[in-house]
Design an enzyme around this catalytic site. Structure first.
Site, PDB file in Angstrom:
ATOM      1  N   LYS A 103       0.844  -1.197   0.000  1.00 16.58           N
ATOM      2  CA  LYS A 103       0.000   0.000   0.000  1.00 16.58           C
ATOM      3  C   LYS A 103       0.881   1.250   0.000  1.00 16.58           C
ATOM      4  CE  LYS A 103      -2.224  -1.293   3.768  1.00 16.58           C
ATOM      5  NZ  LYS A 103      -3.206  -1.285   4.878  1.00 16.58           N
TER       6      LYS A 103
ATOM      7  N   ASP B  89      -7.956   0.468   5.949  1.00 13.26           N
ATOM      8  CA  ASP B  89      -8.926  -0.606   6.199  1.00 13.26           C
ATOM      9  C   ASP B  89      -9.926  -0.712   5.059  1.00 13.26           C
ATOM     10  OD1 ASP B  89      -7.682  -0.942   8.702  1.00 13.26           O
ATOM     11  OD2 ASP B  89      -9.015   0.534   9.618  1.00 13.26           O
TER      12      ASP B  89
ATOM     13  N   GLY C 175      -8.671   5.099   8.682  1.00 10.62           N
ATOM     14  CA  GLY C 175      -9.582   4.095   8.149  1.00 10.62           C
ATOM     15  C   GLY C 175      -9.427   3.860   6.659  1.00 10.62           C
TER      16      GLY C 175
ATOM     17  N   GLY D  74      -0.600   4.601  -0.385  1.00 12.45           N
ATOM     18  CA  GLY D  74      -1.414   5.782  -0.198  1.00 12.45           C
ATOM     19  C   GLY D  74      -1.834   6.404  -1.513  1.00 12.45           C
ATOM     20  N   ALA D  75      -1.605   7.701  -1.637  1.00 13.18           N
ATOM     21  CA  ALA D  75      -2.008   8.429  -2.834  1.00 13.18           C
ATOM     22  C   ALA D  75      -1.280   7.952  -4.083  1.00 13.18           C
ATOM     23  CB  ALA D  75      -1.772   9.917  -2.639  1.00 13.18           C
TER      24      ALA D  75
END
Length: 333
Positions: free
Chosen positions: A242, A274, A271, A244-245
């Protein structure tokens, strides 16, 4: 034998959540809003909204916040299997908004009901009848009994042929890196599907030098592939990194797929990870391709950032379609 119905089991601690009603420190904010939050139940709600049968197991205090946790999660269509503990309280977290898209979360979970999760709380058949079990690296760091529970669950899943998903989700407030790497690594050894940021993947990598002050920044595709090879040299797991942006990369059996993220007006990032996991797992249990799973996961994570709350903005399929059909513009006109 594992269930093939697409049902998911998750377990962990969900707490009462007090959020500032205005931007600022609790030293000065006059009002708060009350809700609930917990990584595993956030994922469960996200899955339920996407039409996936899901169960959540946890312990809460036999108190008003515990009753709220059970009611809220059950009200979202999740099969709740909660133990009410009369001896200790439900955990609590405080969220201060420091600026748009920036918040600070403080936890009060020492000796909470959730930290007393034990193998006896996981009923016979509940693991064995799932098609996938999802855990996070938070739970094994809560207490020794919670650690034993996680190991018991993943071993039961392994023996029953049930796939295991783990979101590393490292919380430095719970344990220093060396302790966390050992505890999370034990659970990770049974995982078929692993989620984590580059730093989190490095944390549990058997190549110890990756744990020492490594900074990954935006991280190139080549660097991610090398990191995953160090973490999973046999290529037996599906590893989702992961970013993020910047989107996410999934590596499975040596094949790597990267999907770009979305640019949205960020209100609250708590969140989002998740929601990403829920989106990915919803496609996984339905047999989707990696490209399809990443596309849904990135959209779920982006939409979660547009509304305050740990799970309230978890999208439905219709909301995802609307978002993607609009060119991923969160403003519907």
């Amino acid at each position: 034998m594992a269930n093939t119905s697409g049902s998911v089991l998750t377990l962990g601690e969900t707490m009462g959540l007090f959020s500032g009603a205005q931007t600022g420190s609790f030293a000065h904010v006059a009002q708060t809003t009350i809700g609930i939050g917990g990584a595993e139940s956030n994922v469960a709600v996200g899955l339920a909204r996407l039409g996936i049968p899901v169960s959540w197991v946890g312990r809460v205090g036999d108190d008003s916040l515990g009753n709220r946790v059970v009611r809220e999660i059950r009200g979202e269509g999740v099969d709740v299997r909660a133990t009410l503990d009369p001896d200790v309280p439900t955990g609590l977290m405080l969220k201060e908004f420091r600026g748009r898209g920036t918040s600070r979360v403080t936890y009060y979970r020492s000796n909470s009901a959730g930290s007393r999760l034990s193998p006896a709380d996981i009923a016979a058949g509940v693991v064995e009848n799932a098609s996938l079990v999802h855990l996070t690296g938070i739970t094994p760091l809560l207490s020794e009994s919670a650690r034993r529970t996680c190991l018991s669950v993943v071993r039961r899943a392994h023996d029953a042929g049930v796939r295991v998903s783990l979101d590393i989700n490292y919380r430095c407030s719970l344990a220093e890196p060396g302790v966390a790497a050992e505890a999370i690594g034990e659970v990770c050894g049974y995982a078929d599907l692993v989620f984590g940021s580059p730093e989190e993947i490095a944390l549990v990598s058997p190549v110890s030098q990756l744990r020492e002050g490594t900074s990954f920044g935006t991280t190139s595709a080549e660097a991610i592939a090398g990191l995953v090879r160090s973490f999973d040299p046999d290529g037996r797991r599906e590893v989702v990194v992961k970013r993020g942006a910047f989107g996410a990369t999934s590596v499975n059996g040596g094949a790597s797929v990267t999907a770009a993220g979305h640019t949205v007006d960020v209100v609250d990032t708590v969140g989002a990870g998740d929601a990403f996991v829920a989106g990915y797992l919803s496609g996984d249990v339905q047999g989707w391709t990696i490209e399809q799973k990443l596309a849904r996961a990135n959209a779920c994570g982006a939409l979660m950032c547009t509304i305050p709350g740990d799970w309230e903005a978890s999208p439905t399929p219709a909301e995802l379609d609307e978002f993607l059909d609009s060119g991923a513009d969160p403003v519907q006109r």
